[in-house]
Write a protein that holds these residues in place. Structure first.
Motif, mmCIF file in Angstrom:
data_model
loop_
_atom_site.group_PDB
_atom_site.id
_atom_site.type_symbol
_atom_site.label_atom_id
_atom_site.label_comp_id
_atom_site.label_asym_id
_atom_site.label_seq_id
_atom_site.Cartn_x
_atom_site.Cartn_y
_atom_site.Cartn_z
ATOM 1 N N ILE A 350 0.853 -1.185 0.000
ATOM 2 C CA ILE A 350 0.000 0.000 0.000
ATOM 3 C C ILE A 350 0.890 1.236 0.000
ATOM 4 O O ILE A 350 1.635 1.483 0.954
ATOM 5 C CB ILE A 350 -0.940 -0.006 1.225
ATOM 6 N N LEU A 351 0.803 1.993 -1.109
ATOM 7 C CA LEU A 351 1.696 3.140 -1.301
ATOM 8 C C LEU A 351 0.928 4.433 -1.026
ATOM 9 O O LEU A 351 0.175 4.908 -1.877
ATOM 10 C CB LEU A 351 2.227 3.149 -2.735
ATOM 11 N N GLY A 352 1.049 4.966 0.154
ATOM 12 C CA GLY A 352 0.404 6.239 0.482
ATOM 13 C C GLY A 352 -0.922 6.039 1.181
ATOM 14 O O GLY A 352 -1.663 5.082 0.895
ATOM 15 N N ASP A 353 -1.228 6.966 2.067
ATOM 16 C CA ASP A 353 -2.426 6.838 2.886
ATOM 17 C C ASP A 353 -3.715 6.917 2.070
ATOM 18 O O ASP A 353 -4.737 6.360 2.455
ATOM 19 C CB ASP A 353 -2.435 7.913 3.981
ATOM 20 N N ASP A 354 -3.655 7.576 0.902
ATOM 21 C CA ASP A 354 -4.871 7.713 0.103
ATOM 22 C C ASP A 354 -5.351 6.372 -0.433
ATOM 23 O O ASP A 354 -6.537 6.171 -0.674
ATOM 24 C CB ASP A 354 -4.618 8.659 -1.089
ATOM 25 N N ALA A 355 -4.403 5.460 -0.634
ATOM 26 C CA ALA A 355 -4.768 4.154 -1.205
ATOM 27 C C ALA A 355 -5.203 3.163 -0.123
ATOM 28 O O ALA A 355 -5.752 2.110 -0.424
ATOM 29 C CB ALA A 355 -3.574 3.581 -1.964
ATOM 30 N N ARG A 356 -4.957 3.485 1.140
ATOM 31 C CA ARG A 356 -5.080 2.489 2.203
ATOM 32 C C ARG A 356 -6.498 1.930 2.358
ATOM 33 O O ARG A 356 -6.686 0.704 2.403
ATOM 34 C CB ARG A 356 -4.562 3.072 3.532
ATOM 35 N N ALA A 357 -7.508 2.802 2.429
ATOM 36 C CA ALA A 357 -8.867 2.299 2.701
ATOM 37 C C ALA A 357 -9.316 1.327 1.613
ATOM 38 O O ALA A 357 -9.827 0.240 1.904
ATOM 39 C CB ALA A 357 -9.843 3.471 2.824
ATOM 40 N N ALA A 358 -9.095 1.683 0.343
ATOM 41 C CA ALA A 358 -9.506 0.802 -0.761
ATOM 42 C C ALA A 358 -8.715 -0.503 -0.714
ATOM 43 O O ALA A 358 -9.267 -1.595 -0.898
ATOM 44 C CB ALA A 358 -9.275 1.510 -2.091
ATOM 45 N N ALA A 359 -7.414 -0.407 -0.433
ATOM 46 C CA ALA A 359 -6.579 -1.615 -0.384
ATOM 47 C C ALA A 359 -7.053 -2.556 0.730
ATOM 48 O O ALA A 359 -7.168 -3.768 0.520
ATOM 49 C CB ALA A 359 -5.118 -1.226 -0.160
ATOM 50 N N LEU A 360 -7.355 -1.996 1.882
ATOM 51 C CA LEU A 360 -7.782 -2.852 3.006
ATOM 52 C C LEU A 360 -9.114 -3.544 2.714
ATOM 53 O O LEU A 360 -9.336 -4.676 3.129
ATOM 54 C CB LEU A 360 -7.878 -2.029 4.298
ATOM 55 N N GLU A 361 -9.948 -2.828 1.962
ATOM 56 C CA GLU A 361 -11.225 -3.446 1.566
ATOM 57 C C GLU A 361 -10.939 -4.713 0.754
ATOM 58 O O GLU A 361 -11.529 -5.774 0.979
ATOM 59 C CB GLU A 361 -11.985 -2.432 0.711
ATOM 60 N N ASP A 362 -9.980 -4.618 -0.191
ATOM 61 C CA ASP A 362 -9.614 -5.788 -1.011
ATOM 62 C C ASP A 362 -8.952 -6.869 -0.164
ATOM 63 O O ASP A 362 -9.217 -8.069 -0.337
ATOM 64 C CB ASP A 362 -8.639 -5.371 -2.129
ATOM 65 N N VAL A 363 -8.080 -6.452 0.767
ATOM 66 C CA VAL A 363 -7.409 -7.438 1.637
ATOM 67 C C VAL A 363 -8.465 -8.251 2.374
ATOM 68 O O VAL A 363 -8.415 -9.492 2.420
ATOM 69 C CB VAL A 363 -6.473 -6.720 2.648
ATOM 70 N N ALA A 364 -9.466 -7.561 2.927
ATOM 71 C CA ALA A 364 -10.510 -8.261 3.686
ATOM 72 C C ALA A 364 -11.300 -9.202 2.778
ATOM 73 O O ALA A 364 -11.593 -10.349 3.145
ATOM 74 C CB ALA A 364 -11.431 -7.245 4.351
ATOM 75 N N THR A 365 -11.626 -8.736 1.566
ATOM 76 C CA THR A 365 -12.372 -9.586 0.614
ATOM 77 C C THR A 365 -11.566 -10.844 0.286
ATOM 78 O O THR A 365 -12.093 -11.960 0.274
ATOM 79 C CB THR A 365 -12.627 -8.805 -0.706
ATOM 80 N N LEU A 366 -10.264 -10.642 0.022
ATOM 81 C CA LEU A 366 -9.417 -11.785 -0.350
ATOM 82 C C LEU A 366 -9.288 -12.771 0.806
ATOM 83 O O LEU A 366 -9.334 -13.986 0.619
ATOM 84 C CB LEU A 366 -8.028 -11.291 -0.777
ATOM 85 N N ARG A 367 -9.125 -12.262 2.026
ATOM 86 C CA ARG A 367 -9.005 -13.169 3.180
ATOM 87 C C ARG A 367 -10.287 -13.972 3.368
ATOM 88 O O ARG A 367 -10.246 -15.170 3.645
ATOM 89 C CB ARG A 367 -8.692 -12.367 4.452
ATOM 90 N N ARG A 368 -11.425 -13.289 3.202
ATOM 91 C CA ARG A 368 -12.696 -14.018 3.348
ATOM 92 C C ARG A 368 -12.847 -15.060 2.255
ATOM 93 O O ARG A 368 -13.489 -16.081 2.443
ATOM 94 C CB ARG A 368 -13.876 -13.040 3.320
ATOM 95 N N ALA A 369 -12.224 -14.835 1.100
ATOM 96 C CA ALA A 369 -12.288 -15.815 0.005
ATOM 97 C C ALA A 369 -11.298 -16.962 0.226
ATOM 98 O O ALA A 369 -11.220 -17.884 -0.571
ATOM 99 C CB ALA A 369 -11.999 -15.119 -1.314
ATOM 100 N N GLY A 370 -10.497 -16.882 1.308
ATOM 101 C CA GLY A 370 -9.625 -18.010 1.647
ATOM 102 C C GLY A 370 -8.156 -17.805 1.300
ATOM 103 O O GLY A 370 -7.343 -18.679 1.562
ATOM 104 N N PHE A 371 -7.804 -16.665 0.712
ATOM 105 C CA PHE A 371 -6.386 -16.414 0.393
ATOM 106 C C PHE A 371 -5.633 -15.994 1.646
ATOM 107 O O PHE A 371 -6.208 -15.425 2.573
ATOM 108 C CB PHE A 371 -6.253 -15.289 -0.643
ATOM 109 N N ARG A 372 -4.336 -16.273 1.651
ATOM 110 C CA ARG A 372 -3.482 -15.796 2.748
ATOM 111 C C ARG A 372 -2.870 -14.468 2.296
ATOM 112 O O ARG A 372 -2.137 -14.429 1.306
ATOM 113 C CB ARG A 372 -2.396 -16.823 3.051
#
Ligand code: HAM
Length: 445
Positions: A350-372
């Motif tokens: 995650i490069l810069g605070d502006d990208a963080r919220a959107a990136a974390l949304e994807d991280v959470a989606t991916l983890r719920r889908a079973g990815f590490r």
């Protein structure tokens, strides 16, 4: 800093060690399930009496026992078999037979720590209850072999040395040694390979006290019997003795079953094995590395009287225990330990605070889908984050900068060849699944 170390014979497990323990348990569980065994468990702390009565002197000397705050005499379990006998005994009447059960747990013995022997070790136990015939012994020995083969060992790598306390008792009876003395004599047999001649004679004299049997002759006879390595030689020795000949019929059944199941190569007859635990009654066995000096990988046998002794019904039983310590040494020697690779599937940079919220949304989606998935908890520059992703052991990075967020994409970067491709954030889960299966070409334009 104070220097408080672990107790002698106890181990700490760093993640790479713990991963090996997990691997060991997985292989054991898979083998047991293939044989239709069901998993059970019991307390680590038990009443002292459970073992003082049933396991025999050697184990009692090695107990980690103490008095608890309520004044009860308790001990850490040195083995699982008495607890199993108690549990099965309590409900045996309502259980379909035969009962096939296995357990994996830590046991504790106050032994002198040395190669292959610790004070805390993991043990697999597999037991078959409710069948008295040799078919059950064969099933247990086959499972013991398959638990070793599951790690990638071959039948040439180990030997399961099978012996028989029943046959020993019948042989000793044929020498005129009464049943009351036979157990003590087997204690001497147990030391035949290691003991000095003078000590052995002394021990045999003590074991035969009160009988008319000559200790020196008994020693010679016991040695000859212990060194018998084939069924044909045993049959010669048994000729004319109805009790022994009858027992050899059961040996034939056992060996024929093991041959039919495909284990002829790793099973050998070895009457020097008598086993230290007091409850064994029939066939007994131990598994060793072929040609090695190491201590046993596994040991077991039939214990037909134990369930009843612990208050249950008369229920025949046979089983074995396999420890993780000698097994790990052997797998290391044979280069069969799996490589430790425990990194995430993806590392989100995650490069810069502006990208963080959107990136974390994807991280959470991916983890719920079973990815590490891991990501940088603190902001950082591209080069540093790419380095962190590699150090974490990830194969792919997901780059989230202002440009990507504005375009609605995630940039997937291979950390092996540095190739990159963009994926619409709305397609991320199926696209990354394809990347894990087929590599970057799954998303290359
Ligand atoms: P055992 O021979 O005492 O049998 O132990 C079985 C295995 O546990 C050994 O072959 C060894 O791999 C491992 N083991 C035992 N003591 C230690 C130690 N101090 N350090 C490391 N590993 C050790 C029994 O425990 C029986 N209860 C097995 C059984 C189950 N018999 C019938 N059912």
């Amino acid at each position: 800093m104070s220097d408080i170390r672990t107790l002698p014979g106890f181990r700490e497990f760093y993640p790479e060690d713990q991963a090996l323990v997990g691997h060991t348990f997985d292989i054991w569980r898979q083998a047991c399930r293939r044989y239709g065994f069901r998993e059970w468990n019991s307390p680590v702390l038990e009443p002292l009496e459970l073992f003082t009565e049933k396991s025999g002197e050697e184990i009692v000397r090695q107990l980690f026992n103490f008095e608890d705050k309520g004044g009860r005499k308790v001990t850490l379990r040195p083995e699982l078999t008495p607890a199993l006998a108690r549990m099965v005994g309590a409900k045996a009447n309502g259980m379909p037979k035969p009962i096939r059960w296995f357990a994996i747990g830590e046991s504790y013995r106050y032994e002198k720590p040395q190669k292959g022997r610790l004070r805390a070790f993991y043990q697999l136990n597999a037991d078959l209850l409710g069948e008295a015939g040799p078919a059950a012994d064969a099933e247990i020995i086959a499972l013991c072999a398959d638990c070793l083969l599951g790690f990638g060992l071959t039948q040439a790598d180990f030997r399961i040395r099978v012996s028989d306390r029943t046959l020993w008792f019948r042989y000793l009876a044929s020498l005129g040694i009464p049943e009351a003395q036979a157990t003590a004599v087997l204690g001497v047999v147990d030391k035949l390979e290691r003991g000095a001649p003078k000590d052995l004679l002394e021990a045999m004299t003590a074991a035969l006290a009160g009988t008319a049997v000559d200790p020196a002759q008994a020693l010679v006879a016991a040695r000859a019997f212990a060194n018998t390595k084939s069924l044909a030689d045993l049959e010669r020795l048994a000729a004319g003795d109805a009790a022994m000949t009858e027992r050899l019929g059961e040996w034939k059944h056992l060996l024929a079953t093991l041959t039919a199941l495909g284990f002829a190569e790793c099973v050998t007859i070895d009457l020097t094995i008598v086993r230290g635990l007091a409850y064994y009654t029939g066939f007994v066995f131990e598994a060793f590395e072929t040609g090695g000096e190491a201590r046993a990988l596994a040991g077991g046998g039939r214990y037909d009287a134990l369930v009843k002794k612990l208050g249950g019904p008369d229920l025949p039983a046979v089983g074995f225990g396999m420890g993780d310590v000698t097994l790990r040494d052997l797998l290391e020697l044979k280069k069969l330990l799996p490589v430790y690779a425990d990194g995430p599937d993806f590392y989100a940079m995650i490069l810069g605070d502006d990208a963080r919220a959107a990136a974390l949304e994807d991280v959470a989606t991916l983890r719920r889908a079973g990815f590490r998935v891991e990501y940088n908890l603190r902001d950082g520059k591209f080069g540093k984050l790419a380095q962190q992703a590699e150090t974490a052991g990830a194969k792919y990075a997901l780059v989230y900068g202002g440009g990507e967020i504005a375009k609605g994409v995630t940039k997937v970067r291979s950390l092996t060849d540095r190739s990159e491709a963009e994926v619409p954030r709305t397609d991320l889960v199926p696209a990354l699944r394809a990347v894990l299966e087929e590599g970057m070409r799954a998303i290359m334009p």
